[in-house]
Design a protein around this motif. Structure first.
Motif, PDB file in Angstrom:
ATOM      1  N   ILE A  62      68.041 -25.898 111.826  1.00 31.25           N
ATOM      2  CA  ILE A  62      66.713 -25.579 113.018  1.00 31.25           C
ATOM      3  C   ILE A  62      66.521 -23.528 112.956  1.00 31.25           C
ATOM      4  O   ILE A  62      67.722 -23.349 112.842  1.00 31.25           O
ATOM      5  N   SER A  63      65.545 -23.786 112.869  1.00 26.59           N
ATOM      6  CA  SER A  63      64.160 -21.664 112.839  1.00 26.59           C
ATOM      7  C   SER A  63      65.308 -21.951 114.638  1.00 26.59           C
ATOM      8  O   SER A  63      65.165 -22.682 115.003  1.00 26.59           O
ATOM      9  N   ALA A  64      65.536 -20.341 114.839  1.00 26.13           N
ATOM     10  CA  ALA A  64      65.039 -20.394 116.195  1.00 26.13           C
ATOM     11  C   ALA A  64      63.389 -20.491 117.027  1.00 26.13           C
ATOM     12  O   ALA A  64      63.379 -20.870 118.522  1.00 26.13           O
ATOM     13  N   ARG A  65      62.781 -20.701 116.048  1.00 33.20           N
ATOM     14  CA  ARG A  65      61.325 -21.463 116.888  1.00 33.20           C
ATOM     15  C   ARG A  65      61.516 -22.861 117.102  1.00 33.20           C
ATOM     16  O   ARG A  65      60.823 -23.782 117.804  1.00 33.20           O
ATOM     17  N   GLY A  66      62.559 -23.867 117.055  1.00 34.66           N
ATOM     18  CA  GLY A  66      63.197 -25.004 117.000  1.00 34.66           C
ATOM     19  C   GLY A  66      62.665 -25.516 116.022  1.00 34.66           C
ATOM     20  O   GLY A  66      62.646 -27.078 115.801  1.00 34.66           O
ATOM     21  N   HIS A  67      61.615 -25.411 114.661  1.00 34.12           N
ATOM     22  CA  HIS A  67      62.045 -26.447 113.260  1.00 34.12           C
ATOM     23  C   HIS A  67      63.314 -27.081 112.735  1.00 34.12           C
ATOM     24  O   HIS A  67      63.975 -26.088 112.134  1.00 34.12           O
ATOM     25  N   ILE A  68      62.899 -27.908 112.277  1.00 32.30           N
ATOM     26  CA  ILE A  68      64.231 -28.769 111.869  1.00 32.30           C
ATOM     27  C   ILE A  68      63.877 -28.367 110.682  1.00 32.30           C
ATOM     28  O   ILE A  68      62.333 -28.301 109.248  1.00 32.30           O
ATOM     29  N   LEU A  69      64.160 -27.059 109.651  1.00 37.84           N
ATOM     30  CA  LEU A  69      64.147 -27.224 107.820  1.00 37.84           C
ATOM     31  C   LEU A  69      64.684 -28.128 107.437  1.00 37.84           C
ATOM     32  O   LEU A  69      65.799 -28.344 107.323  1.00 37.84           O
ATOM     33  N   GLY A  70      64.047 -28.064 105.718  1.00 34.03           N
ATOM     34  CA  GLY A  70      63.956 -29.265 104.515  1.00 34.03           C
ATOM     35  C   GLY A  70      63.482 -30.424 105.223  1.00 34.03           C
ATOM     36  O   GLY A  70      63.046 -30.482 106.176  1.00 34.03           O
ATOM     37  N   PRO A  71      63.200 -30.827 103.924  1.00 34.51           N
ATOM     38  CA  PRO A  71      62.553 -31.911 103.957  1.00 34.51           C
ATOM     39  C   PRO A  71      62.768 -33.932 104.478  1.00 34.51           C
ATOM     40  O   PRO A  71      61.365 -34.309 104.784  1.00 34.51           O
ATOM     41  N   ALA A  72      64.468 -33.840 104.767  1.00 32.61           N
ATOM     42  CA  ALA A  72      63.905 -35.540 105.528  1.00 32.61           C
ATOM     43  C   ALA A  72      63.299 -35.177 107.430  1.00 32.61           C
ATOM     44  O   ALA A  72      63.285 -36.008 107.841  1.00 32.61           O
ATOM     45  N   LYS A  73      63.429 -33.575 108.140  1.00 35.50           N
ATOM     46  CA  LYS A  73      62.207 -33.350 109.388  1.00 35.50           C
ATOM     47  C   LYS A  73      63.803 -34.033 110.393  1.00 35.50           C
ATOM     48  O   LYS A  73      63.017 -34.878 110.973  1.00 35.50           O
ATOM     49  N   LYS A  74      65.208 -34.526 109.548  1.00 33.05           N
ATOM     50  CA  LYS A  74      66.032 -35.390 110.849  1.00 33.05           C
ATOM     51  C   LYS A  74      67.458 -34.298 110.368  1.00 33.05           C
ATOM     52  O   LYS A  74      68.085 -33.808 109.374  1.00 33.05           O
ATOM     53  N   ILE A  75      68.493 -33.913 111.917  1.00 36.60           N
ATOM     54  CA  ILE A  75      69.036 -33.934 111.625  1.00 36.60           C
ATOM     55  C   ILE A  75      70.867 -35.444 112.205  1.00 36.60           C
ATOM     56  O   ILE A  75      70.768 -35.933 113.074  1.00 36.60           O
ATOM     57  N   GLY A  76      71.249 -35.799 111.277  1.00 36.11           N
ATOM     58  CA  GLY A  76      72.114 -36.368 110.707  1.00 36.11           C
ATOM     59  C   GLY A  76      73.484 -36.271 111.873  1.00 36.11           C
ATOM     60  O   GLY A  76      74.275 -35.149 111.884  1.00 36.11           O
ATOM     61  N   VAL A  77      73.908 -36.989 112.894  1.00 42.97           N
ATOM     62  CA  VAL A  77      74.605 -37.079 113.847  1.00 42.97           C
ATOM     63  C   VAL A  77      75.681 -37.765 113.614  1.00 42.97           C
ATOM     64  O   VAL A  77      77.549 -37.170 112.464  1.00 42.97           O
ATOM     65  N   THR A  78      75.546 -38.695 113.141  1.00 43.90           N
ATOM     66  CA  THR A  78      76.762 -40.020 112.903  1.00 43.90           C
ATOM     67  C   THR A  78      75.880 -40.404 111.457  1.00 43.90           C
ATOM     68  O   THR A  78      74.455 -40.836 111.419  1.00 43.90           O
ATOM     69  N   ALA A  79      76.616 -41.737 110.886  1.00 44.58           N
ATOM     70  CA  ALA A  79      76.181 -42.393 110.142  1.00 44.58           C
ATOM     71  C   ALA A  79      74.710 -42.793 110.628  1.00 44.58           C
ATOM     72  O   ALA A  79      73.665 -43.378 110.184  1.00 44.58           O
ATOM     73  N   ASP A  80      74.381 -43.458 112.045  1.00 45.96           N
ATOM     74  CA  ASP A  80      73.589 -44.835 112.672  1.00 45.96           C
ATOM     75  C   ASP A  80      73.372 -43.098 113.421  1.00 45.96           C
ATOM     76  O   ASP A  80      71.609 -43.808 113.926  1.00 45.96           O
ATOM     77  N   LEU A  81      73.426 -42.591 113.823  1.00 41.87           N
ATOM     78  CA  LEU A  81      72.323 -41.608 114.935  1.00 41.87           C
ATOM     79  C   LEU A  81      72.224 -40.021 114.203  1.00 41.87           C
ATOM     80  O   LEU A  81      72.404 -39.745 113.502  1.00 41.87           O
ATOM     81  N   SER A  82      70.759 -39.806 114.746  1.00 43.22           N
ATOM     82  CA  SER A  82      69.746 -38.775 114.089  1.00 43.22           C
ATOM     83  C   SER A  82      68.899 -38.256 115.592  1.00 43.22           C
ATOM     84  O   SER A  82      69.279 -39.215 116.262  1.00 43.22           O
ATOM     85  N   LEU A  83      68.345 -37.006 115.344  1.00 46.54           N
ATOM     86  CA  LEU A  83      67.983 -36.151 116.142  1.00 46.54           C
ATOM     87  C   LEU A  83      66.666 -36.021 115.154  1.00 46.54           C
ATOM     88  O   LEU A  83      67.068 -35.434 113.953  1.00 46.54           O
ATOM     89  N   ASN A  84      64.983 -36.026 115.662  1.00 48.83           N
ATOM     90  CA  ASN A  84      64.199 -36.148 115.022  1.00 48.83           C
ATOM     91  C   ASN A  84      63.879 -34.910 116.130  1.00 48.83           C
ATOM     92  O   ASN A  84      64.680 -33.595 116.598  1.00 48.83           O
ATOM     93  N   GLN A  85      62.172 -33.650 115.065  1.00 46.79           N
ATOM     94  CA  GLN A  85      61.871 -33.357 115.476  1.00 46.79           C
ATOM     95  C   GLN A  85      61.745 -33.107 117.276  1.00 46.79           C
ATOM     96  O   GLN A  85      61.521 -31.892 117.865  1.00 46.79           O
ATOM     97  N   GLN A  86      61.199 -33.752 117.939  1.00 49.94           N
ATOM     98  CA  GLN A  86      60.616 -34.797 119.007  1.00 49.94           C
ATOM     99  C   GLN A  86      61.606 -34.343 119.727  1.00 49.94           C
ATOM    100  O   GLN A  86      61.497 -33.343 121.334  1.00 49.94           O
ATOM    101  N   ASP A  87      63.685 -33.972 119.387  1.00 45.11           N
ATOM    102  CA  ASP A  87      64.136 -33.982 119.837  1.00 45.11           C
ATOM    103  C   ASP A  87      64.488 -32.493 120.172  1.00 45.11           C
ATOM    104  O   ASP A  87      64.736 -32.116 121.118  1.00 45.11           O
ATOM    105  N   ILE A  88      64.318 -31.767 119.213  1.00 46.00           N
ATOM    106  CA  ILE A  88      64.303 -30.767 119.322  1.00 46.00           C
ATOM    107  C   ILE A  88      63.025 -29.911 120.262  1.00 46.00           C
ATOM    108  O   ILE A  88      63.668 -29.127 120.620  1.00 46.00           O
ATOM    109  N   ARG A  89      62.445 -29.939 120.563  1.00 44.38           N
ATOM    110  CA  ARG A  89      61.103 -29.925 121.388  1.00 44.38           C
ATOM    111  C   ARG A  89      61.517 -29.917 122.711  1.00 44.38           C
ATOM    112  O   ARG A  89      61.305 -29.006 123.755  1.00 44.38           O
ATOM    113  N   GLU A  90      62.282 -30.968 123.182  1.00 39.36           N
ATOM    114  CA  GLU A  90      62.407 -31.843 124.498  1.00 39.36           C
ATOM    115  C   GLU A  90      63.813 -30.966 125.086  1.00 39.36           C
ATOM    116  O   GLU A  90      63.280 -30.913 126.087  1.00 39.36           O
ATOM    117  N   VAL A  91      64.445 -30.264 124.105  1.00 36.24           N
ATOM    118  CA  VAL A  91      65.543 -29.505 124.355  1.00 36.24           C
ATOM    119  C   VAL A  91      64.718 -28.361 124.706  1.00 36.24           C
ATOM    120  O   VAL A  91      65.501 -27.377 125.581  1.00 36.24           O
TER     121      VAL A  91
END
Length: 335
Positions: free
Chosen positions: A192-221
Motif C-alpha cells: 500500500i502506498s502512503a497515499r492509500g493506493h493498493i499496489l499490484g494488479p489485484a487491487k485487494k489485500i488478502g487477509v485470510t483465504a476467505d477475507l480481503s480488503l479492497n480499495q474502498q476499505d482503505i479509503r474509509e480508514v
C-alpha cells in the motif's frame, strides 16, 4: 433505545437476583444524540450548524419520566453534555480519569464513529469532535465487524500476513484494530502506498483465504484517521502547543483496548510520542457512570467540569479542509 436499555437492565437484575423494585438510582452516560433520543427531546438543532444540544446538565429525573425499568420511585441521572457532539459519555470519561487534577498537559481521545478529543493545557480544557465515521468499529468495511469473537484484531508479517482473532477461533471479519494493523503492515511491506493506493494488479489485500480488503476499505480508514489527526492538530494549534508539550494521551473506548501503538503512530492516528505517555483507559464512559452512580459530589464535580470546557467547532475552522486533505496521507507526525 428505552426498550434496549430495559432489556439489558432486566438481564443484569436477573443475573444478580435483584428485583427492579429495589433499584432506586440509575446513571446514563451517553453521547449527545443518544441522550436526546432517550429523553424524547428535539434533535433538529443537532442536525444543522452550529449543532447545539437542547440541554447540558439536568436534575435527576424520575424513573417513570424516562421509562427505565427500575423502581417507580427511582431517579435517573444523565451525565452532562459538554457542547455540540461532545456529550455525557465524554464528561463521564473525563471524570473517570480525573483529568482536571492531572499535573501537566494531556489529550483525552475517544475513538469511535464520532471521535471526541479533549485537550488539557494547565487548567484550561478545550474539546472538539470529528466525524471519524464507523470504520474504527469495523462498519462500512467490506469484511468488517465489531470487536467480537472471530474478529481479526491483530496482524503482523512473517512470510506473509499472520492474523489473530478475538477468542482464537476462525476469522469471521476484521475489526478496527485489525484494520490498523493490516494497513500498517502492508504499508511497511510496500503493498500500500502512503497515499492509500493498493499496489499490484489485484487491487485487494488478502487477509485470510476467505477475507480481503479492497480499495474502498482503505479509503474509509484514511478518512477516519485524517479526521482524528486533523482534530488533534487543530486543538494543539488553538492552544499554541506542539506534541512535545504533551505529558500524556488517554485513549478511551473499546477500540483502544487492542490498539497497537507503533502501528497507530505509523499511520498517523496518534502523534509520534513516547509510548510510555500513552494510557489506555478502556470504557471510560462506563467507569465514569459508575463513579456518578456512587457519588453525588462526583456529579457536582462533573457538571462543574463540563461547564469549564471550551468547545471548538471544526466545521467553522477555516484551516480544517486544508489540514484534512494533507492528513489523508499515511505517515507519522509529531508537529
Amino acid at each position: 433505545i428505552v426498550c434496549c436499555l430495559n432489556d439489558m437492565i432486566g438481564r443484569l437484575l436477573r443475573k444478580n437476583q435483584v428485583s427492579s423494585d429495589f433499584v432506586y438510582e440509575a446513571v446514563i452516560a451517553g453521547n449527545t444524540a443518544m441522550n436526546h433520543l432517550l429523553l424524547g427531546l428535539p434533535v433538529t438543532t443537532l442536525a444543522v450548524s452550529p449543532y447545539q444540544a437542547f440541554f447540558s446538565a439536568l436534575p435527576a429525573l424520575s424513573a417513570v419520566e424516562t421509562g427505565l425499568g427500575i423502581s417507580p420511585m427511582g431517579r435517573v441521572y444523565i451525565a452532562p453534555n459538554i457542547k455540540s457532539f461532545v456529550g455525557g459519555d465524554i464528561s463521564a470519561g473525563l471524570s473517570a480519569v480525573d483529568i482536571e487534577h492531572q499535573k501537566g498537559n494531556f489529550l483525552f481521545v475517544d475513538l469511535g464513529t464520532n471521535g471526541e478529543i479533549v485537550l488539557k493545557k494547565g487548567v484550561r480544557l478545550t474539546a472538539t469532535s470529528t466525524a471519524a465515521g464507523p470504520a474504527f468499529e469495523g462498519m462500512t468495511i467490506s469484511c468488517g465487524m465489531l470487536a467480537l469473537p472471530g474478529a481479526v484484531y491483530k496482524a503482523r508479517f512473517k512470510d506473509g500476513l499472520v492474523v489473530e482473532t478475538i477468542s482464537g477461533g476462525p476469522a469471521r471479519g476484521v475489526c478496527g484494530t485489525g484494520l490498523i494493523d493490516i494497513i500498517a503492515v502492508m504499508l511497511d511491506r510496500g503493498f500500500i502506498s502512503a497515499r492509500g493506493h493498493i499496489l499490484g494488479p489485484a487491487k485487494k489485500i488478502g487477509v485470510t483465504a476467505d477475507l480481503s480488503l479492497n480499495q474502498q476499505d482503505i479509503r474509509e480508514v484514511q478518512l477516519a484517521i485524517a479526521a482524528m489527526k486533523t482534530g488533534i492538530r487543530i486543538l494543539l494549534a488553538k492552544n499554541k502547543m506542539a506534541v512535545k508539550d504533551l505529558d500524556g494521551i488517554y485513549v478511551a473506548g473499546a477500540f483502544g483496548n487492542y490498539l497497537h501503538i507503533p502501528h497507530s503512530m505509523k499511520l498517523g492516528l496518534l502523534p509520534y510520542i513516547d509510548r510510555k505517555k500513552i494510557f489506555f483507559v478502556g470504557n471510560s464512559s462506563l467507569a465514569g457512570a459508575r463513579a456518578l452512580l456512587l457519588s453525588r459530589p462526583e456529579r457536582v464535580r462533573c457538571e462543574r467540569l463540563a461547564k469549564r470546557v471550551r468547545h471548538v467547532s471544526l466545521a467553522k475552522d477555516a484551516e480544517f479542509q486544508t489540514m484534512f486533505i494533507e492528513a489523508l496521507e499515511f505517515r507519522a507526525w509529531n508537529s
